[in-house]
Design a protein around this motif. Structure first.
Motif, PDB file in Angstrom:
ATOM      1  N   UNK A 107       0.824  -1.211   0.000  1.00 10.13           N
ATOM      2  CA  UNK A 107       0.000   0.000   0.000  1.00 10.13           C
ATOM      3  C   UNK A 107       0.857   1.260   0.000  1.00 10.13           C
ATOM      4  N   UNK A 108       1.921   1.272   0.771  1.00  8.85           N
ATOM      5  CA  UNK A 108       2.793   2.451   0.805  1.00  8.85           C
ATOM      6  C   UNK A 108       3.470   2.667  -0.552  1.00  8.85           C
ATOM      7  N   UNK A 109       3.823   1.584  -1.228  1.00  8.71           N
ATOM      8  CA  UNK A 109       4.394   1.694  -2.571  1.00  8.71           C
ATOM      9  C   UNK A 109       3.369   2.289  -3.531  1.00  8.71           C
ATOM     10  N   UNK A 110       2.139   1.797  -3.422  1.00  7.95           N
ATOM     11  CA  UNK A 110       1.066   2.299  -4.273  1.00  7.95           C
ATOM     12  C   UNK A 110       0.800   3.782  -4.002  1.00  7.95           C
ATOM     13  N   UNK A 111       0.781   4.157  -2.734  1.00 11.80           N
ATOM     14  CA  UNK A 111       0.565   5.568  -2.389  1.00 11.80           C
ATOM     15  C   UNK A 111       1.725   6.441  -2.865  1.00 11.80           C
ATOM     16  N   UNK A 112       2.933   5.941  -2.752  1.00  9.72           N
ATOM     17  CA  UNK A 112       4.092   6.679  -3.257  1.00  9.72           C
ATOM     18  C   UNK A 112       3.973   6.939  -4.747  1.00  9.72           C
ATOM     19  N   UNK A 113       3.521   5.929  -5.486  1.00 11.73           N
ATOM     20  CA  UNK A 113       3.312   6.093  -6.923  1.00 11.73           C
ATOM     21  C   UNK A 113       2.217   7.120  -7.206  1.00 11.73           C
ATOM     22  N   UNK A 114       1.144   7.083  -6.418  1.00 13.91           N
ATOM     23  CA  UNK A 114       0.057   8.058  -6.606  1.00 13.91           C
ATOM     24  C   UNK A 114       0.537   9.481  -6.328  1.00 13.91           C
ATOM     25  N   UNK A 115       1.323   9.665  -5.272  1.00 14.67           N
ATOM     26  CA  UNK A 115       1.873  10.993  -4.973  1.00 14.67           C
ATOM     27  C   UNK A 115       2.807  11.462  -6.084  1.00 14.67           C
ATOM     28  N   UNK A 116       3.659  10.568  -6.590  1.00 20.01           N
ATOM     29  CA  UNK A 116       4.576  10.933  -7.666  1.00 20.01           C
ATOM     30  C   UNK A 116       3.810  11.314  -8.932  1.00 20.01           C
ATOM     31  N   UNK A 117       2.781  10.532  -9.260  1.00 15.13           N
ATOM     32  CA  UNK A 117       1.957  10.847 -10.425  1.00 15.13           C
ATOM     33  C   UNK A 117       1.263  12.192 -10.261  1.00 15.13           C
ATOM     34  N   UNK A 118       0.771  12.463  -9.056  1.00 18.16           N
ATOM     35  CA  UNK A 118       0.106  13.738  -8.802  1.00 18.16           C
ATOM     36  C   UNK A 118       1.087  14.895  -8.996  1.00 18.16           C
ATOM     37  N   UNK A 119       2.293  14.744  -8.494  1.00 19.11           N
ATOM     38  CA  UNK A 119       3.293  15.804  -8.640  1.00 19.11           C
ATOM     39  C   UNK A 119       3.647  16.032 -10.112  1.00 19.11           C
ATOM     40  N   UNK A 120       3.783  14.951 -10.865  1.00 27.50           N
ATOM     41  CA  UNK A 120       4.095  15.083 -12.290  1.00 27.50           C
ATOM     42  C   UNK A 120       2.972  15.813 -13.019  1.00 27.50           C
ATOM     43  N   UNK A 121       1.727  15.403 -12.750  1.00 29.58           N
ATOM     44  CA  UNK A 121       0.589  16.025 -13.424  1.00 29.58           C
ATOM     45  C   UNK A 121       0.429  17.488 -13.023  1.00 29.58           C
ATOM     46  N   UNK A 122       0.681  17.793 -11.773  1.00 26.95           N
ATOM     47  CA  UNK A 122       0.527  19.176 -11.300  1.00 26.95           C
ATOM     48  C   UNK A 122       1.614  20.083 -11.855  1.00 26.95           C
TER      49      UNK A 122
END
Length: 112
Positions: free
Chosen positions: A82-97
């Motif tokens: 789950x932490x890996x998945x959340x890390x990926x979601x945060x990274x994707x959010x930063x890239x998109x933003x």
């Protein structure tokens, strides 16, 4: 004088649009993260409840210990996933933003 004012207005409008795009991407990212956390919390609670039932239903201390050990192992593995998945979601959010700003820097010639 007026040309400078019009340039300032265009600059402000362009930057406002970039900020709106960035905030929209962050909002979508936070919604995805919140949804993921909600799902994980429910799953974790359900698995914890099932583990307590298994420990209480164990006939011997050895079986109770085995049930607790199995739960601890699966819980840890689930948390790491789950932490890996959340890390990926945060990274994707930063890239998109940051995409709107990256494009703007590239157009202006200041981005390298």
């Amino acid at each position: 004088m007026i040309a400078g004012f019009e340039e300032l207005q265009k600059f402000h409008k362009d930057n406002s649009e970039l900020m709106a795009e960035s905030f929209s991407a962050m909002s979508k990212g936070m919604q995805a993260i919140s949804s993921e956390l909600s799902s994980y919390s429910k799953k974790s609670f359900d698995e914890g409840s099932a583990a307590v039932e298994a420990v209480l239903a164990a006939g011997t201390l050895d079986k109770a210990f085995e049930a607790q050990t199995a739960f601890a192992k699966s819980s840890y593995e689930g948390m790491v996933t789950e932490m890996t998945k959340l890390g990926d979601l945060y990274a994707d959010m930063a890239k998109e933003a940051s995409k709107p700003f990256t494009g703007a820097f590239a157009k202006s010639g200041t981005g390298k």
